[in-house]
Design a protein around this motif. Sequence first.
Motif, PDB file in Angstrom:
ATOM      1  N   HIS A  17       0.843  -1.198   0.000  1.00 13.34           N
ATOM      2  CA  HIS A  17       0.000   0.000   0.000  1.00 13.34           C
ATOM      3  C   HIS A  17       0.878   1.248   0.000  1.00 13.34           C
ATOM      4  CE1 HIS A  17      -1.938  -3.275   2.310  1.00 13.34           C
ATOM      5  NE2 HIS A  17      -3.003  -2.929   1.600  1.00 13.34           N
TER       6      HIS A  17
ATOM      7  N   ASP B 175       3.882   1.700   2.644  1.00 10.35           N
ATOM      8  CA  ASP B 175       4.709   0.530   2.991  1.00 10.35           C
ATOM      9  C   ASP B 175       6.176   0.688   2.588  1.00 10.35           C
ATOM     10  OD1 ASP B 175       2.838  -1.086   4.374  1.00 10.35           O
ATOM     11  OD2 ASP B 175       1.922  -1.674   2.475  1.00 10.35           O
TER      12      ASP B 175
ATOM     13  N   HIS C 166       0.124  -7.622   1.419  1.00 13.33           N
ATOM     14  CA  HIS C 166       1.583  -7.705   1.569  1.00 13.33           C
ATOM     15  C   HIS C 166       2.078  -9.072   1.089  1.00 13.33           C
ATOM     16  CE1 HIS C 166       1.432  -4.601   5.128  1.00 13.33           C
ATOM     17  NE2 HIS C 166       0.933  -4.115   4.002  1.00 13.33           N
TER      18      HIS C 166
HETATM   19 ZN    ZN Z   1       0.369  -2.198   3.839  1.00 16.18          ZN
END
Ligand code: ZN
Length: 260
Positions: free
Chosen positions: A46, A49, A151
């Motif tokens: 995202h 990150d 992730h």
């Molecule tokens: Zn994330």
Amino acid sequence: MEPSSRRTFLQQAAAGLGTLSLASAGLGAGELGGVKPLRVACVGGHPGDPEAGPGGTLALFAAAGHSVSNIYFNRGEAGVEGKTYDEAAGIRTAEAVAACKVLGARPVFVGQIDGSAVVDNAWVLKMEELLAGERPDIVFTHWPIDSHKDHQCASLLTIQVWMRAKVKFELYFFEVGSGVETMNFHPTDLVDITAVRELKRRAVECHVSQRPAEIYGPGIPGNQAIMEEYRGMQLGVKAAEAFVKMVGLRQGNTIAGLGD
Ligand SMILES: [Zn+2]
């Protein structure tokens, strides 16, 4: 043990963990000075990150004159309360672009949707095509054992591209919110980010919609400041980031049924 010898011991121990492999890849020199500029890419789930994970290391690469791209798997569509997916994507794309400016990175968006990550043959090929276009020497991605499936999926697709070996690069896994998101993570490489720690924090704080004060706040599991200081302690410095280096034979994996 005397403090000075303890420090030396920790530094040697850290070197034994493989610290030098990233350092010798062009970090720490401050300027290139005849070293070939590297192309560095970070595949994060995202917006936020790549910044919270290896943001300090990416900033060091950029400051040393290497090219850095932050490859966001999605635009954080599901991550702003009370906003539609389109509205949230707009807000978080702008935040990612601002964060990239702070780090000296170029933003790239993969086009998956937050919370609905897909790993299939078509996406392996799409990720391979995207990374082929980036021509990276080094790629960072999430450690695959993570509580967030976005992730996990970003990591698995990147691992597949590495294993297929059509695009050749060194692969390193980073951690985010260790113990809460990243799990079972035992680093092989540590990078001293003390010099760019504040810059990293400024990049994380670009993600206003994600309440960055809470990420750095005391008493939060997976706390950003504690992670940086804990990894720093392992290296004998104030703040560090930790990585697992991918090793092994690239088998040139093929996708059954696609004839490649
Ligand atoms: Zn994330």
